[in-house]
Every structure is written in structure tokens, then in C-alpha cells.
Design a protein around this motif. Sequence first.
Motif, PDB file in Angstrom:
ATOM      1  N   LYS A 150       5.538  14.118  -6.546  1.00  0.00           N
ATOM      2  CA  LYS A 150       5.173  12.960  -7.572  1.00  0.00           C
ATOM      3  C   LYS A 150       4.971  13.421  -8.844  1.00  0.00           C
ATOM      4  O   LYS A 150       5.318  14.518  -9.255  1.00  0.00           O
ATOM      5  CB  LYS A 150       3.451  12.767  -7.144  1.00  0.00           C
ATOM      6  CG  LYS A 150       3.137  12.473  -5.481  1.00  0.00           C
ATOM      7  CD  LYS A 150       1.669  12.357  -5.281  1.00  0.00           C
ATOM      8  CE  LYS A 150       1.450  11.775  -3.802  1.00  0.00           C
ATOM      9  NZ  LYS A 150       0.301  11.601  -3.510  1.00  0.00           N
TER      10      LYS A 150
ATOM     11  N   TRP B 106      -3.296  -0.529  -9.220  1.00  0.00           N
ATOM     12  CA  TRP B 106      -2.866   0.835  -8.493  1.00  0.00           C
ATOM     13  C   TRP B 106      -3.237   1.981  -9.327  1.00  0.00           C
ATOM     14  O   TRP B 106      -3.617   2.857  -8.923  1.00  0.00           O
ATOM     15  CB  TRP B 106      -1.510   0.829  -8.153  1.00  0.00           C
ATOM     16  CG  TRP B 106      -1.242   0.459  -6.670  1.00  0.00           C
ATOM     17  CD1 TRP B 106      -0.754   1.039  -5.553  1.00  0.00           C
ATOM     18  CD2 TRP B 106      -1.474  -1.062  -5.867  1.00  0.00           C
ATOM     19  NE1 TRP B 106      -0.693   0.582  -4.227  1.00  0.00           N
ATOM     20  CE2 TRP B 106      -1.174  -0.891  -4.613  1.00  0.00           C
ATOM     21  CE3 TRP B 106      -1.946  -2.217  -6.396  1.00  0.00           C
ATOM     22  CZ2 TRP B 106      -1.378  -1.880  -3.734  1.00  0.00           C
ATOM     23  CZ3 TRP B 106      -2.129  -3.079  -5.357  1.00  0.00           C
ATOM     24  CH2 TRP B 106      -1.540  -3.009  -4.060  1.00  0.00           C
TER      25      TRP B 106
ATOM     26  N   ASP C 221       2.377   3.816  -5.137  1.00  0.00           N
ATOM     27  CA  ASP C 221       1.416   4.520  -6.249  1.00  0.00           C
ATOM     28  C   ASP C 221       1.347   4.042  -7.690  1.00  0.00           C
ATOM     29  O   ASP C 221       0.670   4.315  -8.416  1.00  0.00           O
ATOM     30  CB  ASP C 221       1.349   5.946  -6.097  1.00  0.00           C
ATOM     31  CG  ASP C 221       2.850   6.378  -6.854  1.00  0.00           C
ATOM     32  OD1 ASP C 221       3.587   5.596  -7.077  1.00  0.00           O
ATOM     33  OD2 ASP C 221       3.234   7.678  -6.640  1.00  0.00           O
TER      34      ASP C 221
ATOM     35  N   HIS D 138      -9.177   8.283  -7.899  1.00  0.00           N
ATOM     36  CA  HIS D 138      -8.820   9.472  -6.788  1.00  0.00           C
ATOM     37  C   HIS D 138      -8.660  10.966  -7.502  1.00  0.00           C
ATOM     38  O   HIS D 138      -9.407  11.805  -6.985  1.00  0.00           O
ATOM     39  CB  HIS D 138      -7.636   9.071  -5.950  1.00  0.00           C
ATOM     40  CG  HIS D 138      -7.516   9.983  -4.892  1.00  0.00           C
ATOM     41  ND1 HIS D 138      -8.397  10.633  -3.960  1.00  0.00           N
ATOM     42  CD2 HIS D 138      -6.071  11.024  -4.554  1.00  0.00           C
ATOM     43  CE1 HIS D 138      -7.596  11.598  -3.068  1.00  0.00           C
ATOM     44  NE2 HIS D 138      -6.384  11.803  -3.699  1.00  0.00           N
TER      45      HIS D 138
ATOM     46  N   ASN E 167       0.794  -1.339   0.100  1.00  0.00           N
ATOM     47  CA  ASN E 167       0.041  -0.007   0.191  1.00  0.00           C
ATOM     48  C   ASN E 167       0.995   1.168  -0.103  1.00  0.00           C
ATOM     49  O   ASN E 167       0.320   2.421  -0.322  1.00  0.00           O
ATOM     50  CB  ASN E 167      -0.948   0.078   1.354  1.00  0.00           C
ATOM     51  CG  ASN E 167      -2.197  -1.098   0.994  1.00  0.00           C
ATOM     52  OD1 ASN E 167      -2.569  -1.112   0.104  1.00  0.00           O
ATOM     53  ND2 ASN E 167      -2.526  -1.427   2.117  1.00  0.00           N
TER      54      ASN E 167
ATOM     55  N   ALA F 130      -5.573   5.095  -8.286  1.00  0.00           N
ATOM     56  CA  ALA F 130      -4.969   6.518  -8.349  1.00  0.00           C
ATOM     57  C   ALA F 130      -5.962   7.432  -9.202  1.00  0.00           C
ATOM     58  O   ALA F 130      -6.253   8.425  -8.949  1.00  0.00           O
ATOM     59  CB  ALA F 130      -3.426   6.362  -8.852  1.00  0.00           C
TER      60      ALA F 130
END
Length: 280
Positions: free
Chosen positions: A242, A105, A53, A112, A50, A109
Amino acid sequence: MKKAKAPSATTAKKSVRRRVPKWALQSSDSGAGDDAYYLRSIGRALDVLNCFDGQTPLSLKEISGRTKQPESSLFRVLRTLESREYLVQDRDGTYQLAPRLVFGWLVRAADHVKEVARPELEWLANHFNETASLAFLFDDRIHVLDCRETFHEIRMTNKKGRFLPPHCSAMGKVITAFQERPAADQMLEVYGLNPRTEHTIVDRKRLYAEFEEIRKTGIGCDREESIRGGICFAAAIQPKDKPVVAAISISTPSIRMDKARETELQAAVLEAAKKIASKL
């Protein structure tokens, strides 16, 4: 001769709903709560997974800091996950999700980003009465993630899931511009520098010069490069520390564009991108 009696619906329902083994219910040492059957080793392994990303590699020290696990025991968890092909280790010692997990994943992402971006997307569409869109990078392909269209009879349209060309769409160019050179090359190779209109950039050197300008301004433009009569401005969504994997845009027919409106649209889409990035 009597026929065997079929189990009642109530009995069948009870047998399905019973999730705890009989031996566990009869044990006097522990209750039937979740904590009694929690496996810490599996929990630690899932905590490690977890951390990722789907895009950013992490070192042993970074994973330790995020999971609060000591590096000595964490190393064993990492080696186990690597041996089972859930993680891969790069030459520099960092770890990354294995391909079998990356897409899941990325979907999480993307969902989100979509949720966070929705208010800004709706504001752009409603305020300017033009089509606003959101895009996300899945592996080496850029897809439209969300879209709000205007009600003008003459308008630019978009479609969720549409694959965007990295060399001539505004969001495609913005996202591609912020990738490492090998990744950008791969994205262009997958799609190809094919002309969509007479304005499409098909010269690689010229395209990379535009990518450099995009990195400076955060804004990408499509001036009738992907479709005649259409203009689009996109901004990179750049969360702190990021990678850039998403962009937001606003599109309009060229007949409704002038210099003042162009400046206004670019400023608005850039501001929207910054607001989204601050919440990711």
C-alpha cells in the motif's frame, strides 16, 4: 361547527416509523424482511466501490478477485459506474475512484489509521514525556491527524488539522518522500519552498537528496527547520503493498536533546510506525 381533529402523536409516530409499503405488507409471495427487497445489481456495484481505498488503482482482474464477481458481468458494472462518474479509467486500463468519492474514502481511511495508531501514539508520549503526533495525506496536503502532548512547561505543541509543510516538517518530509515524483512536485508547488527558519531547506535538489535518504531509512528529521528550538523525528507508516500516506512523530525542544536520546527516539518512532503498519 366541529373542528377537524388533529392527528394524535401516536398516529404521527406510526406513520413515520412505517418503512415498508402497504403493497409489500399485503403480498403473500414474500415477507417484509430485508432480503426480500435487496437489489443485487446495486449490491454488486457497491461491492466494487468498496474495493478501493482512494489511492490505489485496480485492474479488472484485481476487482474480480476481491468481489468474487466474474469479469464478464463485472465489466458492465464498471462501465456503468464510469459513465455515472463514480469511477475513472486510466490509460493502462486500471480503475480508480472519481474525485467526487475520493475524499470520503480518505476520511474513512484516516479514521482507521487514527484508531490503529492510538496505542502507539500514547506509548510514545507517555514513555518519553514528549509530544507525539500522527499525520495523514489528504490529496496533496498533509494534515495532523492526532496528537498527544507532554506536560512539560517547555514543550513542542501540535494541533489536529494543522497543515504541515512538506519540505521542512519531519512528518511532511517523510510522507512527501514516498510519493511518486509528479505528486511530490505538486505538493511542493502547492506549499512552496518558503523558509521558516535559517535552517529550512529551500533548494529543491538538496531536498530531493534528503528524500532519497528518507526512503532508505524510513526516518525524517526536522532540526529547527520549521521552528527555532524544536526537533522532530518522524517515521513513515508503510503497510505492505500500500502507498505511504501517514507518518508518526515525536517532538522535543532542542534543550532536551543529545546524541543518545536522538538515537533512542528515532528507534522508538520507527518501531511504532512498523507496529501500526502491520495492523493496517
